[in-house]
Write an enzyme that holds these catalytic residues in place. Sequence first.
Site, short mmCIF file in Angstrom:
data_model
loop_
_atom_site.label_atom_id
_atom_site.label_comp_id
_atom_site.label_asym_id
_atom_site.label_seq_id
_atom_site.Cartn_x
_atom_site.Cartn_y
_atom_site.Cartn_z
N ARG A 22 31.51 55.35 32.17
CA ARG A 22 31.80 54.70 33.45
C ARG A 22 32.50 55.66 34.42
O ARG A 22 33.40 55.27 35.15
CB ARG A 22 32.64 53.43 33.23
CG ARG A 22 31.86 52.32 32.51
CD ARG A 22 32.72 51.10 32.30
NE ARG A 22 33.82 51.37 31.39
CZ ARG A 22 34.93 50.66 31.31
NH1 ARG A 22 35.10 49.63 32.10
NH2 ARG A 22 35.87 50.99 30.45
N GLU A 23 32.04 56.92 34.42
CA GLU A 23 32.67 57.92 35.27
C GLU A 23 32.62 57.52 36.75
O GLU A 23 33.59 57.72 37.49
CB GLU A 23 31.96 59.28 35.11
CG GLU A 23 32.18 59.96 33.76
CD GLU A 23 31.20 59.49 32.68
OE1 GLU A 23 30.54 58.43 32.85
OE2 GLU A 23 31.10 60.17 31.65
N ILE A 457 39.99 25.37 36.04
CA ILE A 457 38.70 25.63 35.38
C ILE A 457 38.90 26.29 34.02
O ILE A 457 37.96 26.41 33.23
CB ILE A 457 37.79 26.45 36.30
CG1 ILE A 457 37.61 25.71 37.64
CG2 ILE A 457 36.43 26.70 35.70
CD1 ILE A 457 37.08 24.28 37.52
N SER A 459 40.81 29.55 32.91
CA SER A 459 41.61 30.75 32.71
C SER A 459 42.76 30.81 33.70
O SER A 459 42.64 30.33 34.83
CB SER A 459 40.73 32.00 32.85
OG SER A 459 40.09 32.01 34.10
N ARG A 541 31.71 47.03 39.03
CA ARG A 541 31.96 46.11 37.92
C ARG A 541 30.90 46.27 36.83
O ARG A 541 29.71 46.25 37.11
CB ARG A 541 31.93 44.65 38.40
CG ARG A 541 33.12 44.25 39.18
CD ARG A 541 34.37 44.22 38.29
NE ARG A 541 35.39 43.49 39.01
CZ ARG A 541 35.77 42.26 38.72
NH1 ARG A 541 35.25 41.62 37.69
NH2 ARG A 541 36.68 41.65 39.44
N ASP A 625 31.44 25.52 29.55
CA ASP A 625 31.06 26.22 30.78
C ASP A 625 29.61 26.68 30.73
O ASP A 625 29.19 27.32 29.77
CB ASP A 625 31.95 27.46 30.96
CG ASP A 625 33.40 27.10 31.24
OD1 ASP A 625 33.63 26.12 31.97
OD2 ASP A 625 34.30 27.80 30.72
N HIS A 720 37.70 33.61 44.77
CA HIS A 720 37.15 34.98 44.78
C HIS A 720 37.90 35.88 45.75
O HIS A 720 37.65 37.07 45.80
CB HIS A 720 35.66 34.95 45.13
CG HIS A 720 34.88 34.15 44.13
ND1 HIS A 720 34.46 32.87 44.39
CD2 HIS A 720 34.51 34.41 42.86
CE1 HIS A 720 33.84 32.39 43.33
NE2 HIS A 720 33.85 33.31 42.39
#
Length: 780
Positions: A22-23, A457, A459, A541, A625, A720
Amino acid sequence: MTHTHPFPAGIVLGYPRIGPRRELKKAIESFWAGRSTADEVEATAADLRRRTRTRLAELGLSTTLPAIPSAFSFYDQVLDAAVVLGAVPERFADLRDPATGGLDLAGYSTVARGRGDDLPLEMTKWFDSNYHYLVPEIGPATTFSYSSDRPVREFAEALADGVLTRPVIVGPVTFLALAKATEDAPEDFAPIDRLDDVLAVYADLLRAFKAAGATWVQLDEPALVSDSTGVDTDRLLAATERAYQVLATELTADERPALLVAAPYGELRGALDVLAASDVDGIALDLVRGRLPEASPATRTALAGKVLVGGVIDGHNIWRADLDAALTTLERLEGLGAGQTAVGTSTSLFHVPHDVQDEPDLDDTLKSWLAFADQKVAEVVTLATGLTEGREAVHAELLAAADARRSRAEAAGVVRPEVRDRAAGLDDAAFHRGPYDDRREAQQSRLHLPPLPTTTIGSFPQTPEIRKARAAFTAGELTAEQYDEAMKAEIRGVVELQERIGLDVLVHGEPERNDMVQYFAENLDGFAVTRNGWVQSYGSRCTRPSILWGDVSRPAPITVGWTGYTQSLTSKPVKGMLTGPVTILAWSFVRDDQPLADTANQVALALRDEIADLEAAGIAIVQVDEPALRELLPLRAEDHDAYLDWSVRSFRLATSGVRPDTQIHTHLCYSEFGEIMGAIDGLDADVTSIEAARSKMEILADIAAAGYPRQVGPGVWDIHSPRVPSEAEVTGLLSTAVRDIDPAQLWVNPDCGLKTRRYAEVTPSLEHMVAATGTVRAGL
Ligand code: MET
């Protein structure tokens, strides 16, 4: 007419761009955080591109014929195309370079991520993958001009390095089909209306590639395999015809590189005839998702002058291919009589991790069944040799692939009779609960909830302390007991906070879950998890999908201890929290040796047992979920019913074993409720929470109009963004809601889980939510 430039025998449509470690993610995030300069990120990216070329060459792709794609992106390929076209929304116009109209890395990042009140481009799912692209905004007044030569520079960089690559860019039809109209556009405007203006810039780009020495360019046109982009099929075909008239005929073969139009993710159908009749030089077919075409005589004749790439290596999944069958498919494809038949991947390889050899923890046998990107490149190379030199030339490779498949078919755990027997023995009753009205009454007399019950919801923030404890546990620095105690302390904090704020239905906050799918994968038989198997989800991401390789069962209860502990701390009801079968499948790499429906039912049965154990432990509410329910919806409308049928059944199988007074919730995330309303009704959940804050509860009108009978929790806080909604704002949303639907059906909750938020945002937002609920309740 015919392609004058030689084409390689094997290609890949694209390759992971995030880097084996993931550089790119790390570099760009450090740039965003102000810890490094744009030049440093550019240097990391250039190094990554060079390493990719070297690797692909090592694996056997040609460096003198354009087998290696030049398909890099700092964030998203659709945004990249928008930047080349100069199609940046008005609100970001100040970011453009006055001379070229292009964006520097900071400006590009701002369009992707937003700034202050300037919202970023909307993000949505890329075909039926778990990748999300940025949605271009196109209006009647959008100006288009060739604004960024970045793709050309990247091609030139490779060429200077001795590698002739094949630049890849999203094609004009797909670009416009995926765009949305700007807000000020008239009702009857569609972005595809701007085709001719866009084509002029594509022509400039193609000329620039030609001048830089490109022999072939790949235009990705996945919109042509879908009827779900919002552009109807006739319009799409007409646009395709026009686009390639302009780019392949009017722009003559001398003025441009040869054009390969790639159609990943499905079957071209009518669009194949259109492309064949055009002067494009090559067509890449997805022969994993699509069948071998039955080309008309006219199409066969037209193909004689073209390259046909058979995408037989699955870019979407991680299993080793059946090379023998793939070679047979390619031989039949040759029968269509194209000028040249080549081997390819079905899609870009950016949906799969880099290298299975980079997985020290995976079982060797399992590893021998898998092909990540690098292994898939080798498969393409093998098939290319087989196709050009004959089967004998790759005899050993075909045998090895067959051995791997045999080993997989026969391995312990892949087929477990007790799991199969249980699934086969299900009768219809296993998929049904009693009438909703009876359940509602039983649940109300058990739970005694006030009107407009408040909840979350699932978490709560994944704090640095939680991450640290998990890392220490993984590294062996914390014992299981110490880790458990850390999580319990976290749960106590979350319960105290919820009680203090005055929520009605509590959750434990999910501190023990690294990820809502991987957590279950780690606790179920039939799954494996990877160490380095990251794939890009959007921008920087990445997710690490688990591998569902065998028959699924639950060796022991998973969540019962945590949930029971939480319930012991409070007299308020605690909601058990599980991830549904469809979402577990959607966010994992799933076995390809049986129908998805069968796999889903195995997962459902494991969840059914978990729910039974939660119920036995005194838990009165369980949420399952299914945020990915809409995500797996097939690209062709004709396939929707079959999909919704099995996916809904698997949810019902998981949830129908409970008593009438146990309340089943589900959470669906997305606000595109309308088109799958029937399926949502089919889930038969007592309570469904959905995203609604951004669209200001619009969804409720649809729900009321459809006469949806059960309870819903439209989100009142868009989680978000870091914004804290005011009490007045939530009161406003709830006042609308109680007008639109019967208040007896209404719950109050945020849009989604809170794991990505900080307590500084969570605490006041939930306080405002509860206070607003009090106000609206008082007015009922
Ligand atoms: N229960 C999950 C959570 O709160 C649901 C997430 S849906 C993407 O995080």
